[in-house]
Motif scaffolding. Structure first.
Motif, PDB file in Angstrom:
ATOM      1  N   HIS A  31       4.685  73.823 -13.593  1.00 51.83           N
ATOM      2  CA  HIS A  31       3.986  75.087 -13.822  1.00 51.83           C
ATOM      3  C   HIS A  31       2.482  74.907 -13.607  1.00 51.83           C
ATOM      4  CE1 HIS A  31       2.172  78.368 -16.235  1.00 51.83           C
ATOM      5  NE2 HIS A  31       3.134  79.060 -15.636  1.00 51.83           N
ATOM      6  N   ARG A  74       0.063  76.863 -10.983  1.00 53.50           N
ATOM      7  CA  ARG A  74      -1.171  77.546 -11.401  1.00 53.50           C
ATOM      8  C   ARG A  74      -2.379  77.070 -10.591  1.00 53.50           C
ATOM      9  NH1 ARG A  74      -0.025  81.971 -12.599  1.00 53.50           N
ATOM     10  NH2 ARG A  74      -1.860  82.424 -13.803  1.00 53.50           N
ATOM     11  N   ASN A 107      -0.368  86.763 -11.592  1.00 51.06           N
ATOM     12  CA  ASN A 107       0.560  87.009 -12.687  1.00 51.06           C
ATOM     13  C   ASN A 107       1.961  87.012 -12.077  1.00 51.06           C
ATOM     14  OD1 ASN A 107       1.718  87.661 -15.097  1.00 51.06           O
ATOM     15  ND2 ASN A 107       1.215  89.837 -14.970  1.00 51.06           N
ATOM     16  N   THR A 135       7.705  80.740 -23.777  1.00 51.51           N
ATOM     17  CA  THR A 135       6.626  81.527 -24.373  1.00 51.51           C
ATOM     18  C   THR A 135       5.268  80.967 -23.967  1.00 51.51           C
ATOM     19  OG1 THR A 135       8.045  82.091 -26.249  1.00 51.51           O
ATOM     20  CG2 THR A 135       5.677  82.370 -26.555  1.00 51.51           C
ATOM     21  N   GLU A 136       5.132  79.652 -24.024  1.00 53.87           N
ATOM     22  CA  GLU A 136       3.874  78.996 -23.644  1.00 53.87           C
ATOM     23  C   GLU A 136       3.516  79.269 -22.177  1.00 53.87           C
ATOM     24  OE1 GLU A 136       2.623  74.435 -22.644  1.00 53.87           O
ATOM     25  OE2 GLU A 136       3.811  74.738 -24.458  1.00 53.87           O
ATOM     26  N   GLY A 178       4.510  81.823 -20.436  1.00 54.66           N
ATOM     27  CA  GLY A 178       4.447  83.259 -20.162  1.00 54.66           C
ATOM     28  C   GLY A 178       5.665  83.794 -19.440  1.00 54.66           C
ATOM     29  N   THR A 238      10.277  84.277 -19.471  1.00 54.12           N
ATOM     30  CA  THR A 238      11.441  84.591 -20.295  1.00 54.12           C
ATOM     31  C   THR A 238      12.384  83.391 -20.292  1.00 54.12           C
ATOM     32  OG1 THR A 238      12.529  85.647 -18.426  1.00 54.12           O
ATOM     33  CG2 THR A 238      11.300  87.073 -19.908  1.00 54.12           C
TER      34      THR A 238
END
Length: 183
Positions: A69, A73, A80, A108-109, A111, A113
């Protein structure tokens, strides 16, 4: 990595889905940096969404997700992009190494599901998870007022043409047969 293409309808809109399987991503020498092929970076550039799949029976497959991840990024720092964290092998609870709580916490961390599935027992959970991601992609693309979400103009990889692959295979088999008979 293989490229899979499917067309289907969600909420009355026809969706063309291309899934790029990205194998051979690994952690470099017990660090939190990933090592991946250039093909994977090209896939990351054109992707509109990501599905991170790990096995609940393999903690190392889970451990790879955060650095992956972070790598994404770095390529898309301000985007997004919808993310789905999918825990597979939900039927192997006795061999579980990653708890549901850990999976949900990471989703959650990051962003995204989270869902747990067993591709072995039923493809329905996998189908529903991909459908949920496509609905999220559809919502995010419609909020861009028809504009492309990112300014990148990279060519997406093409699915192999099955007729072309069959023709090449036939040629290869025919040429091997001819050379074998001439010996």
């Amino acid at each position: 990595g293989a490229l899979y293409s499917r067309k289907f309808t969600i909420d009355g809109e026809q969706i063309s889905l291309q899934v790029q399987d990205t194998p051979f991503v690994s952690l470099e020498d017990d660090t939190d940096s990933i090592c991946c092929q250039e093909q994977i970076n090209r896939s990351i550039y054109w992707a509109d969404g990501f599905v991170f799949v790990f096995s609940i029976t393999d903690y190392e497959s889970f451990r790879l997700l955060r650095p992956l991840h972070q790598h994404i990024r770095r390529i898309h720092p301000n985007a997004n992009i919808p993310l789905l964290l999918m825990a597979n092998k939900g039927d192997l609870l006795r061999a579980r190494q990653v708890s549901s709580k850990e999976g949900l916490q990471l989703a959650t961390e990051l962003g995204g599901t989270y869902c747990e599935v067993s591709a072995r027992e039923s493809c329905e959970g996998v189908h529903e998870a991909f459908q949920q991601l496509c609905q999220e992609l559809s919502r995010s693309s419609s909020s861009c007022n028809g504009e492309k979400r990112r300014g990148l103009h990279l060519v997406r990889p093409k699915s192999p043409n099955m007729q072309d692959l069959k023709r090449r295979l036939k040629q290869a088999l025919t040429s091997k047969g001819k050379s074998a008979t001439t010996l």
